[in-house]
Design an enzyme around this catalytic site. Structure first.
Site, PDB file in Angstrom:
ATOM      1  N   HIS A 145      -1.609  -6.712  -6.008  1.00 44.29           N
ATOM      2  CA  HIS A 145      -1.743  -6.728  -7.466  1.00 44.29           C
ATOM      3  C   HIS A 145      -1.903  -8.138  -8.000  1.00 44.29           C
ATOM      4  O   HIS A 145      -1.776  -9.127  -7.276  1.00 44.29           O
ATOM      5  CB  HIS A 145      -0.537  -6.041  -8.119  1.00 44.29           C
ATOM      6  CG  HIS A 145       0.770  -6.725  -7.860  1.00 44.29           C
ATOM      7  ND1 HIS A 145       1.221  -7.788  -8.597  1.00 44.29           N
ATOM      8  CD2 HIS A 145       1.741  -6.471  -6.951  1.00 44.29           C
ATOM      9  CE1 HIS A 145       2.405  -8.166  -8.160  1.00 44.29           C
ATOM     10  NE2 HIS A 145       2.749  -7.374  -7.148  1.00 44.29           N
ATOM     11  N   CYS A 161       5.385  -6.835  -2.301  1.00 48.58           N
ATOM     12  CA  CYS A 161       3.950  -6.700  -2.547  1.00 48.58           C
ATOM     13  C   CYS A 161       3.220  -8.015  -2.295  1.00 48.58           C
ATOM     14  O   CYS A 161       3.829  -9.070  -2.230  1.00 48.58           O
ATOM     15  CB  CYS A 161       3.713  -6.267  -3.993  1.00 48.58           C
ATOM     16  SG  CYS A 161       4.443  -4.663  -4.396  1.00 48.58           S
TER      17      CYS A 161
END
Length: 191
Positions: A145, A161
């Protein structure tokens, strides 16, 4: 498999990468700016993504070992999960909610967001998100992301992440297809 047209378009776009460096107030080291590289890895298929956490790089594979390399931030110690995944979903300006584990681990930081945060420039997932699914088709809660904290690129700071600058994740998002394979390679360094 990437078509010749897609490969040529990617190569041409790489020439425009200097414009991707000015989308945020932080000046990244040149090595973390997107660039066309020869990985020498003919076994990494075109269209796949590979995150090398010790080097803080994500490779979007083209053909014949060529790739577009992006700088990333990765999961901090104990929170990075290596493995092979599939992009099961993509979202522009995604909604975000911390996982229950994040809230338990750091309630002072995440409990106030238990109902989620609407997409937008202040959202921790940034401008785009690729949702990583396991082979059983289940969401792993791992993401590739954007971030509104571009200064974190090149460090291990996330809850697991991989993050890119918002400008760079917009570029990557347009290249990646649903169903693309993602390899989060194991950390080698112990620090």
């Amino acid at each position: 498999m990437l078509t010749r047209r897609a490969f040529v378009a990617a190569a041409v776009t790489v020439g425009a990468f200097p414009s991707l460096a000015v989308g945020h107030p932080v000046t990244l080291p040149d090595k973390y700016l997107p660039q066309l590289v020869n990985t020498g890895r003919k076994d990494w298929e075109a269209g796949s993504l590979h995150v090398l956490p010790d080097d803080f790089f994500l490779f979007f594979m083209l053909q014949d070992g060529l790739a577009i390399r992006y700088g990333v931030g990765v999961g901090r110690k104990g929170l990075y999960t290596a493995g092979t995944f599939t992009v099961g979903r993509k979202a522009k300006w995604p909604r975000w909610r911390p996982t229950d584990a994040m809230i338990r681990r750091e309630p002072h930081k995440y409990a106030r967001f238990k109902d989620g945060v609407a997409g937008g420039p202040n959202n921790p997932l940034g401008a785009r998100a690729l949702y990583l699914y396991n082979d059983a088709g289940r969401d792993t809660y791992l993401r590739i992301h954007g971030t509104n904290e571009p200064g974190t690129i090149g460090s291990a700071v996330s809850n697991g992440c991989a993050r890119l600058t918002n400008e760079h994740v917009k570029d990557l998002y347009d290249r990646v297809e649903i169903g693309a394979r993602v390899e989060l390679h194991p950390k080698v360094a112990t620090a």
